[in-house]
Scaffold this motif. Structure first.
Motif, mmCIF file in Angstrom:
data_model
loop_
_atom_site.group_PDB
_atom_site.id
_atom_site.type_symbol
_atom_site.label_atom_id
_atom_site.label_comp_id
_atom_site.label_asym_id
_atom_site.label_seq_id
_atom_site.Cartn_x
_atom_site.Cartn_y
_atom_site.Cartn_z
ATOM 1 N N VAL A 203 104.970 124.161 6.231
ATOM 2 C CA VAL A 203 104.820 123.160 5.163
ATOM 3 C C VAL A 203 105.707 123.517 3.981
ATOM 4 O O VAL A 203 106.397 122.661 3.425
ATOM 5 C CB VAL A 203 103.353 123.034 4.711
ATOM 6 N N PHE A 204 105.700 124.794 3.592
ATOM 7 C CA PHE A 204 106.524 125.213 2.446
ATOM 8 C C PHE A 204 107.996 124.937 2.715
ATOM 9 O O PHE A 204 108.711 124.431 1.839
ATOM 10 C CB PHE A 204 106.312 126.690 2.141
ATOM 11 N N ARG A 205 108.469 125.301 3.895
ATOM 12 C CA ARG A 205 109.892 125.096 4.208
ATOM 13 C C ARG A 205 110.276 123.629 4.089
ATOM 14 O O ARG A 205 111.348 123.291 3.586
ATOM 15 C CB ARG A 205 110.207 125.609 5.608
ATOM 16 N N GLU A 206 109.411 122.752 4.574
ATOM 17 C CA GLU A 206 109.744 121.329 4.536
ATOM 18 C C GLU A 206 109.570 120.745 3.136
ATOM 19 O O GLU A 206 110.358 119.906 2.706
ATOM 20 C CB GLU A 206 108.903 120.557 5.556
ATOM 21 N N MET A 207 108.561 121.209 2.417
ATOM 22 C CA MET A 207 108.310 120.652 1.086
ATOM 23 C C MET A 207 109.232 121.252 0.030
ATOM 24 O O MET A 207 109.719 120.544 -0.858
ATOM 25 C CB MET A 207 106.852 120.874 0.671
#
Length: 267
Positions: free
Chosen positions: A131-135
């Motif tokens: 999630v962090f990588r995409e957000m």
């Protein structure tokens, strides 16, 4: 036949409900609209040189679960004159769930100035790493503002089983080495180097690397939920630990002429 039809209808409706419920509350889903993608880069793109010799920053961290405190901090931060941007020192969320990420972003995006975050250990829990990588984008990244180089570094070694490349000392050294390309460097991470969650086998390497180059101004971190400042001793780089919305506090940092000042602000 009527009871059979009624039963069939109930079964279909139940499956539909369960399917929708699963889709709505699946802790491992990563399904983001464009608004919630590459937020760090979006906010870096928003940075504008104010023309002032002084950079004004707000430092916050460990906003996990503390939504009311974060909202209060946002209101207080928005009253700061000439604020250039906000540094978030990680632990945006508690359990790495997409819904948590969206909730805290919906609060932090109300800050008038851009906010740019490093990854925290709680941000990596479960599916949080994806999630962090995409957000927000990469764990390790840099940008330059007003001639100052900001280096964001993943130091959450425990979540990577104390891997030998977390933190990535070689990458950090490369970012600091070309001292002619920036005035001063500010290193931002979540877990401080003297914490048990920092890779003990890399602790000395990290300390020696940031002190190896004369242009490193300060190391900023979170994780401890309490404000602390360790001043420069024997020429070493000083460390500043941000506070958390849990305490109703954030730090105001000003940088100018290769110097800095800080002030703990109570909401």
């Amino acid at each position: 036949m009527k009871p059979i039809k009624s039963l069939s209808l109930f079964f279909v409706m139940s499956l539909t409900y369960l399917s929708c419920d699963k889709f709505e509350y699946n802790h491992y889903q990563v399904d983001l609209s464009e608004e919630y993608m590459d937020i760090n880069q979006q906010n870096i793109n928003r940075l504008r040189n104010s023309g002032s010799d002084t950079i004004t920053l707000a430092l916050i961290g460990d906003s996990q679960r503390f939504y009311e405190g974060a909202s209060i901090a946002v209101d207080r931060i928005n009253k700061i004159d000439n604020l250039d941007f906000v540094i978030h020192t990680g632990d945006l969320v508690d359990f790495g769930i997409q819904k948590e990420y969206k909730l805290i972003h919906d609060i932090l995006k109300e800050i008038k100035a851009p906010y740019i975050t490093v990854i925290g250990n709680h941000d990596l829990i479960g599916n949080g790493s994806k999630v962090f990588r995409e957000m927000y984008g990469p764990y390790d990244f840099t940008f330059t503002f007003n001639g100052y180089k900001f280096i964001y570094l993943n130091t959450n070694a425990r979540e990577f089983n104390f891997s030998q490349n977390v933190p990535d000392i070689s990458w950090l050294d490369q970012q600091l080495a070309d001292t002619s390309s920036y005035k001063q460097a500010i290193v931002v991470n979540h877990v401080p180097y003297d914490n048990d969650d920092f890779n003990p086998s890399l602790r000395d390497d990290y300390f020696n690397t940031i002190n190896k180059y004369p242009n490193t101004l300060i190391s900023i971190n979170g994780h401890n939920h309490n404000f602390a400042f360790r001043p420069s001793m024997a020429g070493n780089v000083p460390f500043l630990n941000t506070s958390s919305p849990e305490n109703g506090e954030f730090v105001l940092l000003k940088i100018w002429d290769d110097k800095f000042s800080y002030r703990l602000v109570t909401n």
